[in-house]
Structure formats: C-alpha cells, structure tokens
Enzyme design. Sequence first.
Site, PDB file in Angstrom:
ATOM      1  N   SER A  34     -16.453  -4.477  21.745  1.00 44.81           N
ATOM      2  CA  SER A  34     -15.346  -5.320  20.736  1.00 44.81           C
ATOM      3  C   SER A  34     -15.480  -6.333  19.739  1.00 44.81           C
ATOM      4  O   SER A  34     -14.586  -6.747  19.047  1.00 44.81           O
ATOM      5  CB  SER A  34     -15.301  -6.097  22.412  1.00 44.81           C
ATOM      6  N   GLY A  71     -15.759  -3.476  25.107  1.00 39.99           N
ATOM      7  CA  GLY A  71     -16.445  -2.948  26.746  1.00 39.99           C
ATOM      8  C   GLY A  71     -17.084  -2.132  26.557  1.00 39.99           C
ATOM      9  O   GLY A  71     -17.920  -1.617  27.803  1.00 39.99           O
ATOM     10  N   ASN A 100     -23.574  -5.053  24.448  1.00 36.12           N
ATOM     11  CA  ASN A 100     -22.903  -4.829  26.576  1.00 36.12           C
ATOM     12  C   ASN A 100     -23.224  -4.317  27.207  1.00 36.12           C
ATOM     13  O   ASN A 100     -24.118  -4.574  28.413  1.00 36.12           O
ATOM     14  CB  ASN A 100     -21.450  -3.959  26.381  1.00 36.12           C
ATOM     15  N   ASP A 180     -13.429 -17.667  25.140  1.00 33.06           N
ATOM     16  CA  ASP A 180     -14.857 -16.596  25.737  1.00 33.06           C
ATOM     17  C   ASP A 180     -15.883 -17.112  25.498  1.00 33.06           C
ATOM     18  O   ASP A 180     -16.646 -16.569  26.071  1.00 33.06           O
ATOM     19  CB  ASP A 180     -14.475 -15.285  26.002  1.00 33.06           C
ATOM     20  N   HIS A 183     -16.566 -13.385  21.214  1.00 33.60           N
ATOM     21  CA  HIS A 183     -16.117 -13.089  20.550  1.00 33.60           C
ATOM     22  C   HIS A 183     -15.330 -13.802  19.577  1.00 33.60           C
ATOM     23  O   HIS A 183     -14.538 -14.759  19.783  1.00 33.60           O
ATOM     24  CB  HIS A 183     -14.473 -12.101  21.259  1.00 33.60           C
TER      25      HIS A 183
END
Length: 207
Positions: A34, A71, A100, A180, A183
């Site tokens: 991402s 992801g 991740n 979040d 990002h």
Amino acid sequence: MREKILVVLKLLPWLMLLAAPEVMARTILVFGDSLSAGYGIRQEAAWPALLQNRLQERRFDYSVVNASISGETTAGGRSRLEAALSKHRPSVLVLALGANDGLRGLPLAVMRDNLAAMIKAARRQQIKVLLVGMRLPPNFGAYADDFHRSFAELARQEKLAYVDFLLDGVADKPQLFQADNLHPLAEAQPRLLDNVWTGLAPLLSGR
C-alpha cells in the site's frame, strides 16, 4: 529507368524509417504494498506516478508500471512475481515488500526467503533489482531491529542496490500521515520518491 531511380531515391528515407527497429521505452516495475500503491490518495499523487514524471523531465527512456497491491506480503508477491515479469518484461525491479510481514509479526526467515526468491527470479532474466528497506515502530522491540536488519543483510548478501528506509524523513512526522497513522499523505510522496531515487538513479545510468 532514370525516372524509376529518382522515385526510389525520394522514397529511400521513408523506406529506411520503416525498416528501422522500433525503439521501445524500457520498463521499471514497482512491486510493493500500500505504501507504493498510493493507498488513500489519488494515484497520480503516489510516488511511482511522480517517478514517471521525473523520468520524463530528465529524459530517461523508461516507463513505470506500478504492480503494487495494498495489503501485500512477501509471500503474496512471490506467488505473482513470475507472471508480472513475463507480462511487463522490466529492465529494473523496485522490490518494496515486507512492511505487512513485519506488522503481522510473521517469521523473518520466511520474509527473507521470499525476498531472496523474488530477487533470484528477476536476476534469472537479467533484470536489475533495487531492494527498498522498511522499519517498524519501536514498540515492536527487538523484532523491529531484526526486521530492519534483514533488508540490509539481504542487500549485502546479494550485492543489490539498496534504499535503507522508504519512509525516511516522513516516519517521524505525524502530520504527513493519514488518519490511520500508517499511510503517508500526498504531501509526503515527493520525499518517498527522493528516497527511492537515491538507489534507482545509478541503475538507470548504466547500460
């Protein structure tokens, strides 16, 4: 006969142009998660899109294909890399996976094995590889140190072009992140590009 010769001479430049091999821009394949897919921002604002702009501005004959998936883990990337290489036939692979794996606390030996397998797959096709390292928040403890060290050790072992940390200059600035806190915003993307560019530019200059 003289008239025929004159006609051929007039057409000669066009015939030579048609006979010349087509010059195709070489491809840079960005293969990440991402952080490279432009999650939560406009695609044209993500660093791979900014990379395409920079290449054009600096007259590098490369096109950028962004095959990053939000992801994605190294296992997922490993499973789809061969198809991506066959489809896009890149000259350079920017390998920016692993974040991740770290956030999920996956075994680092498995992550290294997956990254090494992708590097070898690219090299079998004479594709240059840039490995992009990552860091985890300090609350991950010793695992965070081992995680980051894994990228540097792999780059050294494989003698790769290497970027130490994709989010260098960004990770310590909360104002550059989305809600979040994971990002980066569009405003941070030029810095991400600059970080990648330090390792990528030397690969583009060589033939």
